[in-house]
Structure formats: C-alpha cells, structure tokens
Scaffold this motif. Sequence first.
Motif, PDB file in Angstrom:
ATOM      1  N   GLU A  38       0.835  -1.205   0.000  1.00  0.00           N
ATOM      2  CA  GLU A  38       0.000   0.000   0.000  1.00  0.00           C
ATOM      3  C   GLU A  38       0.866   1.250   0.000  1.00  0.00           C
ATOM      4  O   GLU A  38       0.579   2.218  -0.715  1.00  0.00           O
ATOM      5  N   GLU A  39       1.932   1.226   0.785  1.00  0.00           N
ATOM      6  CA  GLU A  39       2.809   2.396   0.908  1.00  0.00           C
ATOM      7  C   GLU A  39       3.395   2.811  -0.436  1.00  0.00           C
ATOM      8  O   GLU A  39       3.523   4.013  -0.735  1.00  0.00           O
ATOM      9  N   VAL A  40       3.758   1.828  -1.282  1.00  0.00           N
ATOM     10  CA  VAL A  40       4.393   2.156  -2.558  1.00  0.00           C
ATOM     11  C   VAL A  40       3.387   2.370  -3.684  1.00  0.00           C
ATOM     12  O   VAL A  40       3.762   2.589  -4.828  1.00  0.00           O
ATOM     13  N   GLY A  41       2.083   2.297  -3.370  1.00  0.00           N
ATOM     14  CA  GLY A  41       1.069   2.662  -4.348  1.00  0.00           C
ATOM     15  C   GLY A  41       0.477   1.525  -5.145  1.00  0.00           C
ATOM     16  O   GLY A  41      -0.195   1.768  -6.151  1.00  0.00           O
ATOM     17  N   LEU A  42       0.672   0.279  -4.702  1.00  0.00           N
ATOM     18  CA  LEU A  42       0.032  -0.832  -5.394  1.00  0.00           C
ATOM     19  C   LEU A  42      -1.442  -0.897  -5.009  1.00  0.00           C
ATOM     20  O   LEU A  42      -1.871  -0.323  -4.010  1.00  0.00           O
ATOM     21  N   ASP A  43      -2.210  -1.622  -5.797  1.00  0.00           N
ATOM     22  CA  ASP A  43      -3.656  -1.659  -5.617  1.00  0.00           C
ATOM     23  C   ASP A  43      -4.151  -2.874  -4.844  1.00  0.00           C
ATOM     24  O   ASP A  43      -5.166  -2.794  -4.154  1.00  0.00           O
ATOM     25  N   VAL A  44      -3.466  -4.025  -4.994  1.00  0.00           N
ATOM     26  CA  VAL A  44      -4.012  -5.292  -4.530  1.00  0.00           C
ATOM     27  C   VAL A  44      -2.965  -6.086  -3.770  1.00  0.00           C
ATOM     28  O   VAL A  44      -1.788  -6.147  -4.171  1.00  0.00           O
ATOM     29  N   PHE A  45      -3.411  -6.720  -2.674  1.00  0.00           N
ATOM     30  CA  PHE A  45      -2.608  -7.751  -2.011  1.00  0.00           C
ATOM     31  C   PHE A  45      -3.464  -9.011  -1.924  1.00  0.00           C
ATOM     32  O   PHE A  45      -4.616  -8.965  -1.483  1.00  0.00           O
ATOM     33  N   ALA A  46      -2.897 -10.138  -2.332  1.00  0.00           N
ATOM     34  CA  ALA A  46      -3.635 -11.398  -2.321  1.00  0.00           C
ATOM     35  C   ALA A  46      -2.803 -12.490  -1.667  1.00  0.00           C
ATOM     36  O   ALA A  46      -1.586 -12.561  -1.860  1.00  0.00           O
ATOM     37  N   ARG A  70      -4.875  -2.589   9.277  1.00  0.00           N
ATOM     38  CA  ARG A  70      -3.605  -1.854   9.219  1.00  0.00           C
ATOM     39  C   ARG A  70      -3.354  -1.188   7.880  1.00  0.00           C
ATOM     40  O   ARG A  70      -2.266  -0.706   7.608  1.00  0.00           O
ATOM     41  N   THR A  71      -4.378  -1.177   7.030  1.00  0.00           N
ATOM     42  CA  THR A  71      -4.295  -0.502   5.742  1.00  0.00           C
ATOM     43  C   THR A  71      -5.557   0.327   5.541  1.00  0.00           C
ATOM     44  O   THR A  71      -6.546   0.160   6.253  1.00  0.00           O
ATOM     45  N   GLU A  72      -5.513   1.208   4.568  1.00  0.00           N
ATOM     46  CA  GLU A  72      -6.648   2.095   4.324  1.00  0.00           C
ATOM     47  C   GLU A  72      -7.202   1.984   2.909  1.00  0.00           C
ATOM     48  O   GLU A  72      -8.391   2.224   2.696  1.00  0.00           O
ATOM     49  N   ARG A  73      -6.364   1.654   1.958  1.00  0.00           N
ATOM     50  CA  ARG A  73      -6.766   1.712   0.551  1.00  0.00           C
ATOM     51  C   ARG A  73      -6.618   0.367  -0.153  1.00  0.00           C
ATOM     52  O   ARG A  73      -7.321   0.081  -1.123  1.00  0.00           O
ATOM     53  N   LEU A  74      -5.737  -0.464   0.295  1.00  0.00           N
ATOM     54  CA  LEU A  74      -5.359  -1.694  -0.391  1.00  0.00           C
ATOM     55  C   LEU A  74      -6.544  -2.635  -0.554  1.00  0.00           C
ATOM     56  O   LEU A  74      -7.272  -2.907   0.407  1.00  0.00           O
ATOM     57  N   LEU A  75      -6.758  -3.131  -1.777  1.00  0.00           N
ATOM     58  CA  LEU A  75      -7.794  -4.111  -2.028  1.00  0.00           C
ATOM     59  C   LEU A  75      -7.247  -5.485  -1.644  1.00  0.00           C
ATOM     60  O   LEU A  75      -6.150  -5.861  -2.034  1.00  0.00           O
ATOM     61  N   VAL A 327       8.439   0.533 -11.853  1.00  0.00           N
ATOM     62  CA  VAL A 327       7.782  -0.383 -12.769  1.00  0.00           C
ATOM     63  C   VAL A 327       6.305  -0.048 -12.970  1.00  0.00           C
ATOM     64  O   VAL A 327       5.857   0.206 -14.091  1.00  0.00           O
ATOM     65  N   VAL A 328       5.526  -0.044 -11.893  1.00  0.00           N
ATOM     66  CA  VAL A 328       4.076   0.113 -12.022  1.00  0.00           C
ATOM     67  C   VAL A 328       3.672   1.461 -12.615  1.00  0.00           C
ATOM     68  O   VAL A 328       2.756   1.515 -13.450  1.00  0.00           O
ATOM     69  N   PRO A 329       4.311   2.580 -12.246  1.00  0.00           N
ATOM     70  CA  PRO A 329       3.912   3.837 -12.897  1.00  0.00           C
ATOM     71  C   PRO A 329       4.044   3.788 -14.423  1.00  0.00           C
ATOM     72  O   PRO A 329       3.189   4.319 -15.139  1.00  0.00           O
ATOM     73  N   VAL A 330       5.086   3.142 -14.896  1.00  0.00           N
ATOM     74  CA  VAL A 330       5.257   3.026 -16.348  1.00  0.00           C
ATOM     75  C   VAL A 330       4.215   2.077 -16.935  1.00  0.00           C
ATOM     76  O   VAL A 330       3.628   2.352 -17.995  1.00  0.00           O
TER      77      VAL A 330
END
Length: 388
Positions: A38-46, A70-75, A327-330
């Motif tokens: 979440e901190e580095v801006g990814l969307d999903v943890f599975a 412990r997270t706010e945005r992470l799917l 990587v992900v921003p690109v």
Amino acid sequence: MQFGIFTVGDVTPDPTTGRVPSEAERIKATVAIAKKAEEVGLDVFATGEHHNPPFTPSSPTTLLGFIAARTERLLLSTSTTLITTNDPVKIAEDFSVLQHLADGRVDVMLGRGNTGPVYPWFGQDIRMAVPLTVEHYGLLRQLWREPVVDWSGEFRSPLQGFTLAPQPLDGVPPFVWHGSIRTPEVAELAAFYGDGFFANHIFWPATHTERMVRLYRERYEHHGHGAPDQAIVGLGGQVFMRPKSQDAVAEFRPYFDNAPVYGHGPSLEEFTAQTPLTVGSPHQVIERTLGFRDYVGDYQRQLFLIDHAGLPLKTVLEQLDLLGEEVVPVLRKEFAIGRPERVPDAPTHESLVAAARGESPATGEASGPAGDAARARRSGPDRRGERP
C-alpha cells in the motif's frame, strides 16, 4: 488496471544463509509486505490458501482481516480460496464479515486446488475436483444472493431455511475471480457466470495462457455477458529485480535453484525463456509485462509473486520499492495507451454497488465491469439448476 502482489506464504530456508524463518516470522513478514504494498502505491494484495507444510496461510480471511485493520486503501483478495475443500457456507460467512471489516475492499479468487493429500483431510476426493467446484460455487452464489436458501446437492448435506449472517456489505457480494493454471473447466465456469478469470501464468508458457484466456473470452461472449474484449481477465507473474540485470540474475540464482516448487529442475535461463518469470532490471520487467497484452489482449489485473523461495524480508521490501517507484507507474501509463473505451476497468465494490442501484459505471459502457458483473449476478438464481 489494478496492479499488486500475491503470496503463497511458503516457509523456505534461505539458501545463502541456511536460516529458516519461524512460522510466526513468516506470517508477520506477510503483514509487513502487504503494508509496504500500500505504501508504494500498489492496488491489490492477495494471499493463497494452503493446509500443508511448508506453507502458513491456512486461514486467509483471518490474515486479510488483520491486514485490513492496518491498511486504508489496499484491495484484499485471495489467490486462491479452495472452493473444493471449503464449505461454501463458511466461505460466504467469512467473506461477508471481511467485507464489513474492510469497508468493501475485498474480492475473492476461487480455485480447485491441486494438492492431493488435502482433499481427504477435508473429507473430499480429488477425483471429483471439477464437480465439487461447480456444485460448491453454485451454492455459494445462492448464499450471497438469496435471503432464505433451500438447497440439496451431491457433496454436502442439504440446507433448509438457511439465512446468511451477516449479509454481504450493501447487499453486494465480493467480486469473484476464478483462478486456474491448467483447468479449462474453470475458465468455462467463470465465463458461464460472467465472473473474472485469473490465469496464474507463472509456470506454463505463454501459448498455454493464451489458449486459456481465449477460451474464457469466447465462452464469456457465448453466455451473453458481452464481447470477448469486455471479459474480466487477470494474470499472475514472477519477477526479481535489481538496477542491473546481471546483479539480479546472480542474486536470485541460488533462490531459484532451491525453490520448493521449481528448484532442481530446468536452469534459471531455461525457465525464464519458457515461462513469464522475469529476472533482470526494472526495464526488462516492464517490457516483458507489457508483452503479455500481445497474447491475452487488454486485461484488468496484474499480480506479481515476489516473496517466495526463501527470499529475506529486506529483499522483498526492496522489490516492492522497485515495483512502486520504477515499474508500475510506467505500466499504468503504457497499458492505457490504445486501450479501447469499451474495455472495462477492474470491478470494485463501489462499481458493483453502483451497478446494483442502476447507476452508470464511472468508466466504460453500460456493459462494462460493473454492468457485466451485476447482470451475471441477477441471472444467477434463474440458472442455478444448469451445469456449465
């Protein structure tokens, strides 16, 4: 598109030091990895689900509930939940609770599982894996959609007057992905109901993944959920990165050679040539990942496996920094280029709720992800007696 990571939760000796983390260390490291994602801006943890050593995630919803706090945005998702050996009633209950705790930041990936000994531990027969998958999922759909369920089947005791508690958040179940490595019946099941299909894409060559995704897309259209390019597709992938590719190869080689899944088999060079595993620089990972679109089309979710084979936590967190920063921003920018408007975004709880209320999705046509998913869900009760 959604970008994220998935874990199999293995407890593997570090081949460079011989150290084996404790199960407690591995579980807590998984939480740290999710928070970093979440901190580095990814969307999903599975997280996967395993009931045998050397794996720790035997209770995915417990782990995801802890991470949700412990997270706010992470799917939060699974990769996968075993639809064959789990009771559909318990799956429905656990994920409804998790939905409420996480304010809807939840979906679920279902899979049949391929670890033979696990089936009898839960009273099932692996030879019946596909029929179990079909029957259990049909029941799960009813549990999430009907206020009172009367049901009978082959593999579970009947239900009479059963009401799920709690009900799904906002009356909308989690979006369902069906995950598979090699089972075409799973692709058919996903297509039949208009659900998402996640091709694991970490062990087999691109030609195999291309066939599986093409089958799903064709059958999605056949069952009336939309055009093939409107089907909801996710892919797995494996990466290990360093700024210089030669450093990545040298550092990862002992981990690859001793990995519990593919170690002591093909060489690292052979495996990276024949599968989507990418070991090299961030630029190489970007180029390889962008190439996935060449054989599966525009898709909705990309998850990377980065924490397996005994890699220490420090190294995994460094991988996340590279993913998030370089990587992900690109990938977000490049995957958006030339993406037709008709191709839907990845479904979210918000888009599914909007569809259920008859509101237009934020992006795409009315038959986009929210519309397709909601229409498939509405058709479920009338088709529950059928077999995909």
